[in-house]
Scaffold this active site. Structure first.
Site, short mmCIF file in Angstrom:
data_model
loop_
_atom_site.label_atom_id
_atom_site.label_comp_id
_atom_site.label_asym_id
_atom_site.label_seq_id
_atom_site.Cartn_x
_atom_site.Cartn_y
_atom_site.Cartn_z
N TYR A 53 55.90 40.49 41.81
CA TYR A 53 54.54 40.33 42.33
C TYR A 53 54.54 39.80 43.75
O TYR A 53 55.47 39.08 44.13
CB TYR A 53 53.74 39.37 41.44
CG TYR A 53 53.39 39.87 40.08
CD1 TYR A 53 53.53 41.22 39.74
CD2 TYR A 53 52.88 39.01 39.09
CE1 TYR A 53 53.19 41.68 38.47
CE2 TYR A 53 52.54 39.47 37.84
CZ TYR A 53 52.70 40.80 37.53
OH TYR A 53 52.38 41.24 36.27
N SER A 235 45.15 43.13 31.75
CA SER A 235 44.15 44.10 32.24
C SER A 235 42.93 44.21 31.34
O SER A 235 42.49 45.31 31.00
CB SER A 235 44.80 45.48 32.42
OG SER A 235 45.74 45.48 33.46
N LEU A 237 39.95 43.85 32.13
CA LEU A 237 38.87 44.50 32.88
C LEU A 237 39.29 45.87 33.41
O LEU A 237 38.58 46.47 34.23
CB LEU A 237 38.42 43.60 34.04
CG LEU A 237 37.84 42.25 33.61
CD1 LEU A 237 37.48 41.40 34.84
CD2 LEU A 237 36.61 42.43 32.73
N PHE A 239 41.52 46.98 35.54
CA PHE A 239 41.62 47.06 37.01
C PHE A 239 40.25 47.19 37.68
O PHE A 239 40.11 47.84 38.70
CB PHE A 239 42.53 48.21 37.43
CG PHE A 239 43.95 47.77 37.70
CD1 PHE A 239 44.51 47.92 38.95
CD2 PHE A 239 44.70 47.17 36.71
CE1 PHE A 239 45.81 47.50 39.20
CE2 PHE A 239 46.00 46.74 36.95
CZ PHE A 239 46.56 46.90 38.20
N GLY A 240 39.25 46.56 37.08
CA GLY A 240 37.92 46.54 37.67
C GLY A 240 36.97 47.59 37.13
O GLY A 240 35.76 47.53 37.39
N LEU A 242 35.83 47.90 34.26
CA LEU A 242 34.89 47.30 33.31
C LEU A 242 34.07 46.18 33.94
O LEU A 242 33.48 45.36 33.23
CB LEU A 242 35.66 46.80 32.08
CG LEU A 242 36.30 47.91 31.24
CD1 LEU A 242 37.23 47.33 30.19
CD2 LEU A 242 35.22 48.78 30.59
N THR A 243 34.00 46.17 35.27
CA THR A 243 33.08 45.25 35.95
C THR A 243 31.81 45.95 36.40
O THR A 243 30.85 45.30 36.80
CB THR A 243 33.75 44.64 37.20
OG1 THR A 243 33.99 45.68 38.17
CG2 THR A 243 35.07 43.96 36.85
N GLY A 244 31.82 47.27 36.38
CA GLY A 244 30.65 48.05 36.79
C GLY A 244 30.65 48.46 38.24
O GLY A 244 29.81 49.26 38.66
N LYS A 245 31.63 47.97 39.03
CA LYS A 245 31.54 48.24 40.47
C LYS A 245 31.90 49.67 40.85
O LYS A 245 31.65 50.09 41.97
CB LYS A 245 32.41 47.25 41.24
CG LYS A 245 33.90 47.34 40.96
CD LYS A 245 34.63 46.22 41.71
CE LYS A 245 36.11 46.18 41.38
NZ LYS A 245 36.78 45.04 42.04
#
Length: 354
Positions: A53, A235, A237, A239-240, A242-245
């Site tokens: 990382y 994960s 979300l 990788f985003g 499932l945030t709606g963005k």
């Protein structure tokens, strides 16, 4: 010999684990430390990182995430003593030639990688040392089929891996060992061989688990349940997704912050998270969340927190504000009615991010 995560702290692990793969790329050191401070203050007692990382993995930033955590440990020695520090040794990294030349792993590599992580983390012991991905051909990171023709028989055997890890445990450098991106077969073999040769037992498995990838529920959950091994779900979300963005226009970027991982790092789109089927399913789950008076993030995290399969949910953030938002999901209960509606979507769309 430590065999469970709870034994590492003599108390249960927190429902959230702080994932740190954004540290050093999207999140600079000072902000990373603020996130670590908040996580600790809110009772998160497990911090997860890896030698490779931040993500995306690059030669220039290799090990930087561990170093940022290490500088925080150095400033906060009392906090360090009440936390589980988990890191990972990379599996065979064919496309990452700066990690052991991209070559197959040998026993001495375990000690060298562990020593480097200990130095970066500025700590005397790694509480949970995980193998990042299997050292054999398995379907992972967007691949969904096992192909026997790709099996490499000259890879390091599971017995050899456990023997190398046992040396680290005996030397006091590692307290417990874990797996990541594993299969039911792999988990069973690691435990069978550990029992046969009196080697360390696997203390945890870290695999993807979220609304868009519930493949854990296709046999792995029974394996972990019957063998009493906790799942660290990564994960949550997606990788985003499932945030709606990304709902309005996919990955065009028109309504998405330029720093969003899916926009900033094109390679991620070509993995499981960038599939059209994933976007379609994500939109349906996010719509359901709003209809249920929850934000998409809240429902996605609460889903993991409410599932018996999950011991701890790994959340990775790029700001203190994001961590605050994630923490608000802690006390949300998913009703059976809402779970049924979630399952109805899965029945049609299955696991698009497997």
């Amino acid at each position: 010999m430590v065999t469970t995560l709870d034994q590492l702290l003599n108390k249960p692990i927190s429902k959230f684990t702080l994932g740190t793969m954004t540290f050093g790329e999207q999140v600079k050191e000072a902000d990373s430390h603020r996130i670590l401070d908040l996580a600790f203050d809110q009772g998160i007692n497990l911090i997860d990182t890896a030698e490779m990382y931040p993500i995306p993995a690059q030669r220039e930033t290799f090990g930087l995430c561990e170093k940022i955590i290490g500088s925080w440990f150095k400033k906060n020695p009392k906090k360090r003593s009440s936390l589980i520090c988990a890191t990972k040794i990379s599996g065979p990294a064919r496309n990452l030639d700066w990690i052991r030349g991209g070559n197959k792993i040998k026993a001495s590599d375990f000690e060298e990688a562990c020593n480097a992580s200990l130095k970066h983390l500025q700590t005397d012991v790694i509480d949970l040392y995980q193998i990042h991905w299997p050292m054999r051909h398995v379907p992972s990171f967007g691949q969904i089929y096992f192909d026997p023709s790709k099996d490499e028989l000259n890879m390091m055997s599971i017995h050899e891996q456990l023997t190398a890890l046992n040396s680290l445990v005996k030397a006091g450098k590692v307290r417990a060992i874990g797996l990541s991106n594993e299969t039911p077969y792999g988990v069973h073999e690691f435990l069978r061989i550990a029992k046969e040769y009196d080697l360390p037992k696997i203390a945890s498995v870290q695999n993807p688990y979220c609304l868009l990838n519930r493949s854990v529920e296709n046999a792995m959950d029974e394996t972990l349940h019957r063998l009493n091994i906790p799942l660290l779900a990564y994960s949550p979300l997606a990788f985003g997704l499932l945030t709606g963005k990304y709902d309005r226009d996919g990955f065009s970027g028109t309504h998405v912050p330029a720093a969003a991982r899916m926009i900033k790092f094109d390679s991620l789109r070509r993995q499981r998270w960038g599939r059209k089927s994933a976007l379609i399913a994500a939109c349906l789950y996010n719509k359901l969340a709003k209809e249920s008076n929850l934000s998409p993030t809240q429902m996605a995290l609460a889903f993991c927190l409410n599932k018996w399969q999950v011991a701890s949910t790994i959340v990775g953030v790029t700001s203190v504000a994001q961590l605050h938002e994630n923490l608000r999901a802690m006390n949300i209960k998913i009703s059976q009615e809402l779970m049924d509606r979630i399952d109805e979507i899965r029945l049609i769309h299955r696991d698009p991010c497997q």
